[in-house]
Design an enzyme around this catalytic site. Structure first.
Site, mmCIF file in Angstrom:
data_model
loop_
_atom_site.group_PDB
_atom_site.id
_atom_site.type_symbol
_atom_site.label_atom_id
_atom_site.label_comp_id
_atom_site.label_asym_id
_atom_site.label_seq_id
_atom_site.Cartn_x
_atom_site.Cartn_y
_atom_site.Cartn_z
ATOM 1 N N LYS A 32 -14.451 -6.071 27.396
ATOM 2 C CA LYS A 32 -13.412 -5.348 26.639
ATOM 3 C C LYS A 32 -12.136 -6.169 26.591
ATOM 4 O O LYS A 32 -11.531 -6.349 25.527
ATOM 5 C CB LYS A 32 -13.110 -4.008 27.299
ATOM 6 C CG LYS A 32 -11.810 -3.359 26.803
ATOM 7 C CD LYS A 32 -11.464 -2.071 27.481
ATOM 8 C CE LYS A 32 -10.594 -2.175 28.671
ATOM 9 N NZ LYS A 32 -9.155 -2.408 28.442
ATOM 10 N N ASN A 33 -11.711 -6.692 27.754
ATOM 11 C CA ASN A 33 -10.398 -7.347 27.791
ATOM 12 C C ASN A 33 -10.394 -8.731 27.161
ATOM 13 O O ASN A 33 -9.328 -9.299 26.914
ATOM 14 C CB ASN A 33 -9.857 -7.360 29.221
ATOM 15 C CG ASN A 33 -9.483 -5.945 29.655
ATOM 16 O OD1 ASN A 33 -9.323 -5.058 28.805
ATOM 17 N ND2 ASN A 33 -9.379 -5.721 30.940
ATOM 18 N N CYS A 127 -3.147 2.661 29.435
ATOM 19 C CA CYS A 127 -3.208 3.504 30.634
ATOM 20 C C CYS A 127 -1.837 3.543 31.317
ATOM 21 O O CYS A 127 -1.115 2.560 31.367
ATOM 22 C CB CYS A 127 -4.239 2.945 31.609
ATOM 23 S SG CYS A 127 -5.894 2.965 30.911
ATOM 24 N N ARG A 132 5.228 -0.463 32.846
ATOM 25 C CA ARG A 132 4.447 -1.629 32.406
ATOM 26 C C ARG A 132 5.341 -2.463 31.487
ATOM 27 O O ARG A 132 5.257 -2.413 30.281
ATOM 28 C CB ARG A 132 3.161 -1.200 31.700
ATOM 29 C CG ARG A 132 2.170 -0.487 32.611
ATOM 30 C CD ARG A 132 0.859 -0.162 31.940
ATOM 31 N NE ARG A 132 0.004 -1.355 31.771
ATOM 32 C CZ ARG A 132 -1.254 -1.264 31.295
ATOM 33 N NH1 ARG A 132 -1.730 -0.096 30.908
ATOM 34 N NH2 ARG A 132 -1.985 -2.355 31.159
ATOM 35 N N ASP A 317 -8.809 -3.450 38.369
ATOM 36 C CA ASP A 317 -9.580 -2.545 37.504
ATOM 37 C C ASP A 317 -10.844 -2.033 38.179
ATOM 38 O O ASP A 317 -11.566 -1.226 37.588
ATOM 39 C CB ASP A 317 -9.939 -3.235 36.181
ATOM 40 C CG ASP A 317 -8.700 -3.542 35.374
ATOM 41 O OD1 ASP A 317 -8.771 -4.377 34.463
ATOM 42 O OD2 ASP A 317 -7.636 -2.963 35.676
ATOM 43 N N ARG A 409 -12.862 4.396 25.797
ATOM 44 C CA ARG A 409 -12.058 3.252 25.350
ATOM 45 C C ARG A 409 -12.666 1.947 25.859
ATOM 46 O O ARG A 409 -12.487 0.905 25.253
ATOM 47 C CB ARG A 409 -10.632 3.352 25.914
ATOM 48 C CG ARG A 409 -9.798 4.459 25.369
ATOM 49 C CD ARG A 409 -8.413 4.385 25.906
ATOM 50 N NE ARG A 409 -7.910 3.007 25.839
ATOM 51 C CZ ARG A 409 -6.858 2.570 26.517
ATOM 52 N NH1 ARG A 409 -6.212 3.398 27.305
ATOM 53 N NH2 ARG A 409 -6.450 1.330 26.410
HETATM 54 C C1 EPZ Z 1 -4.332 -6.362 31.734
HETATM 55 O O1 EPZ Z 1 -3.210 -5.520 31.590
HETATM 56 C C2 EPZ Z 1 -5.549 -5.465 31.560
HETATM 57 N N1 EPZ Z 1 -5.530 -4.872 30.232
HETATM 58 C C3 EPZ Z 1 -5.548 -4.368 32.615
HETATM 59 O O2 EPZ Z 1 -6.809 -3.697 32.504
HETATM 60 C C4 EPZ Z 1 -5.474 -4.978 34.008
HETATM 61 O O3 EPZ Z 1 -5.303 -3.937 34.953
HETATM 62 C C5 EPZ Z 1 -4.314 -5.978 34.108
HETATM 63 O O4 EPZ Z 1 -4.382 -6.944 33.044
HETATM 64 C C6 EPZ Z 1 -4.337 -6.752 35.429
HETATM 65 O O5 EPZ Z 1 -5.541 -7.459 35.531
HETATM 66 C C7 EPZ Z 1 -5.950 -5.620 29.192
HETATM 67 O O6 EPZ Z 1 -6.349 -6.766 29.354
HETATM 68 C C8 EPZ Z 1 -5.933 -4.949 27.829
HETATM 69 P P1 EPZ Z 1 -0.497 -7.737 33.486
HETATM 70 P P2 EPZ Z 1 -1.733 -6.199 31.409
HETATM 71 O O7 EPZ Z 1 0.448 -8.173 32.440
HETATM 72 O O8 EPZ Z 1 -1.873 -7.462 30.663
HETATM 73 C C9 EPZ Z 1 3.716 -6.997 35.539
HETATM 74 C C10 EPZ Z 1 -8.319 -1.974 32.136
HETATM 75 O O9 EPZ Z 1 -8.631 -1.078 32.940
HETATM 76 N N2 EPZ Z 1 4.281 -7.492 34.267
HETATM 77 O O10 EPZ Z 1 -1.436 -8.733 34.095
HETATM 78 O O11 EPZ Z 1 -0.821 -5.147 30.908
HETATM 79 C C11 EPZ Z 1 2.993 -5.671 35.379
HETATM 80 O O12 EPZ Z 1 3.891 -4.589 35.487
HETATM 81 C C12 EPZ Z 1 -6.874 -2.357 31.995
HETATM 82 O O13 EPZ Z 1 -9.136 -2.648 31.448
HETATM 83 C C13 EPZ Z 1 5.660 -7.692 34.196
HETATM 84 O O14 EPZ Z 1 6.407 -7.463 35.164
HETATM 85 O O15 EPZ Z 1 -1.374 -6.515 32.939
HETATM 86 C C14 EPZ Z 1 2.002 -5.699 36.520
HETATM 87 O O16 EPZ Z 1 2.655 -5.318 37.721
HETATM 88 C C15 EPZ Z 1 -5.938 -1.411 32.711
HETATM 89 N N3 EPZ Z 1 6.202 -8.155 33.027
HETATM 90 C C16 EPZ Z 1 1.634 -7.180 36.625
HETATM 91 O O17 EPZ Z 1 2.670 -7.889 35.953
HETATM 92 C C17 EPZ Z 1 5.422 -8.435 31.928
HETATM 93 O O18 EPZ Z 1 5.974 -8.869 30.897
HETATM 94 C C18 EPZ Z 1 0.325 -7.551 35.967
HETATM 95 O O19 EPZ Z 1 0.338 -7.021 34.650
HETATM 96 C C19 EPZ Z 1 4.031 -8.227 32.030
HETATM 97 C C20 EPZ Z 1 3.477 -7.760 33.208
#
Ligand code: EPZ
Length: 442
Positions: A32-33, A127, A132, A317, A409
């Protein structure tokens, strides 16, 4: 135009009778991702892309519909294959009702900037794990020469001089989304871009491989530094997505919970290493056979501790699913959520089934073993919903899960695949009765 999205006029729920072991084989679908990054990336391709192993889930369906509204020709070829012709795509204001419902819609910012030199989409959905932010996405785009505005619920961007220019970017936080978005934007930028402190997830490597097969020049995906030499355009081609690490991990967790023996087809064992290691600690046996993995659990479950980290660490995840299994293990387990501020909403639902879990900030203390009892519960988000299914498979009696739209989803045919593994689970459709019209009072 609906590609493979189910009817949305019903409020489905799942009904599970627990107590059965899982046996048999399950085919793992495409990641998916990876799909939710590669479909937006196809917007940059002036030609025809044939994508294989696309998971048939609502997130991918929505992104395909968004591209269609932007002028792409989208053909569903059956058996998880789609053909996208983005030769004549254009900006569109007719996408916002869908972009605000999914997290990955923000990848359109990177691909629109690459294709059009400008971008407009809504703030993303997705989610709810607490805050976020997207500050790292913005930081990367600004560094590449985009003027960004995030007011009024929209993200708008414009490349100064009409085209982004390569540069060196150091991300303050390891972020999957920011890594992907900046990689997309830099693909067609002028000159070289170096992005440091990037995420290393398998779906980031898959996106880089897709872009390179369409003529991009991206090196280092899967390490913590990605180097991109911008190109002027991308050509069409065919690409097969990697299998879904988290879907596979979910079925591995399910059979570890129920006991039994299953074979997962179409996996990459390397992507599952951390999950396999943790389940083995808990008493499962995992055997690798090329692109298949056998998981068996016949011994009593053992407690353990886990902390979620960026890849190759234990994936966040998989946290709700593993925490559910730990409820059944003998002893006290400590789970630490290292990525998200609040990814324990599902605990309240598990408590309705008898789980003994105390949450303190990012830490959950799980006492076991408990005999879970069936109850009416809800899916709070995608992976929380998967955890509810695992709980229902082992609970005494009947469990009903509402809000399964979250589950659909990210999991293709979850109920069908579990049924073929011997689970007693079925979908009950409840018509989504429209609110009775309020009679005019004149
Ligand atoms: C991706 O979300 C995945 N979603 C999430 O999977 C997954 O939990 C996450 O990566 C971590 O592996 C998709 O790929 C569509 P991040 P993403 O940016 O990209 C902080 C699922 O179940 N951060 O890696 O939104 C953030 O708050 C979903 O399939 C900032 O501070 O996650 C978090 O603490 C749920 N500033 C950490 O980084 C930013 O600009 C990691 O978030 C971006 C992120």
């Amino acid at each position: 135009m609906v590609i493979f999205l189910k009817r949305t006029d019903t409020l489905d729920k799942y009904v599970i009778r627990g107590g059965r072991q899982l046996h048999g084989e399950v085919d793992i679908s495409g990641a998916k991702n990876a799909a939710v990054a590669i479909i937006p990336a196809a917007l940059m391709v002036k030609g025809v892309c044939r994508l294989e192993n696309i998971p048939e889930i609502s997130d991918t369906d929505k992104l395909l519909q968004i591209l269609s509204r932007m002028g792409a020709r989208v053909s569903y070829l059956g058996k998880n294959a789609v053909e996208l012709d983005c030769t004549s795509v254009h900006m569109s204001d007719d996408i916002y009702d869908m972009t605000r419902t999914i997290r990955a819609s923000y990848y359109l910012i990177g691909s629109m900037l690459g294709r059009f030199g400008e971008a407009k989409s809504t703030m993303p959905g997705g989610c709810n794990f607490g805050v976020r932010p997207i500050d790292q996405h913005i930081k990367g785009m600004v560094a590449l020469g985009a003027e960004m505005d995030t007011g009024g619920g929209f993200i708008t961007a414009k490349a100064k001089g009409g085209r982004l220019r390569g540069c060196k970017i150091f991300l303050d936080k390891v972020s999957v989304g920011a890594t992907i978005n900046v990689m997309l934007a830099a693909t067609l930028a002028e000159g070289r871009t170096v992005i440091e402190n990037v995420a290393r997830e398998p779906h980031i490597v898959d996106l880089a491989n897709f872009l390179n097969s369409m003529g991009a020049d991206i090196r280092g995906a899967g390490t913590d530094v990605i180097k991109i030499r911008g190109v002027d355009s991308l050509h069409g081609g065919a690409y097969t997505l990697i299998p879904d690490q988290i879907e596979a991990g979910t079925y591995m967790a399910a059979v570890t919970a129920t006991g039994g023996e299953i074979i997962l087809n179409n996996v990459i064992p390397k992507h599952l290493e951390c999950i396999s290691a943790k389940l083995t600690e808990m008493g499962a046996e995992v055997e690798e056979y090329g692109d298949r993995v056998l998981v068996r659990r016949t011994q009593p479950l053992r407690h353990t501790n886990l902390k979620t980290r960026p890849y190759p660490g234990f994936p966040t995840d998989m946290q709700p699913q593993l925490s559910t299994v730990l409820c059944l293990a003998d002893g006290v387990s400590v789970v630490t959520e290292g990525i998200w501020d609040n990814r324990y909403k599902y605990v309240n639902e598990l408590r309705k089934m008898g789980a003994e879990i105390q949450v303190d900030g990012k830490t959950a203390i799980i006492e076991g073993p408990v005999q879970l009892r069936g109850a009416p519960v809800a899916a709070c988000d995608l992976r929380a919903g998967a955890a509810m299914l695992i709980a229902g498979l082992v609970a005494e009696g009947e469990t009903t899960i509402e809000d399964v739209i979250y589950i659909e989803r990210g999991y293709q045919d979850f109920v069908g695949k579990l049924q073929r593994l011997g689970a007693d689970v079925r979908v009950v459709s409840v018509p989504d009765e429209p609110c009775p019209a309020v009679p005019d009072v004149g």
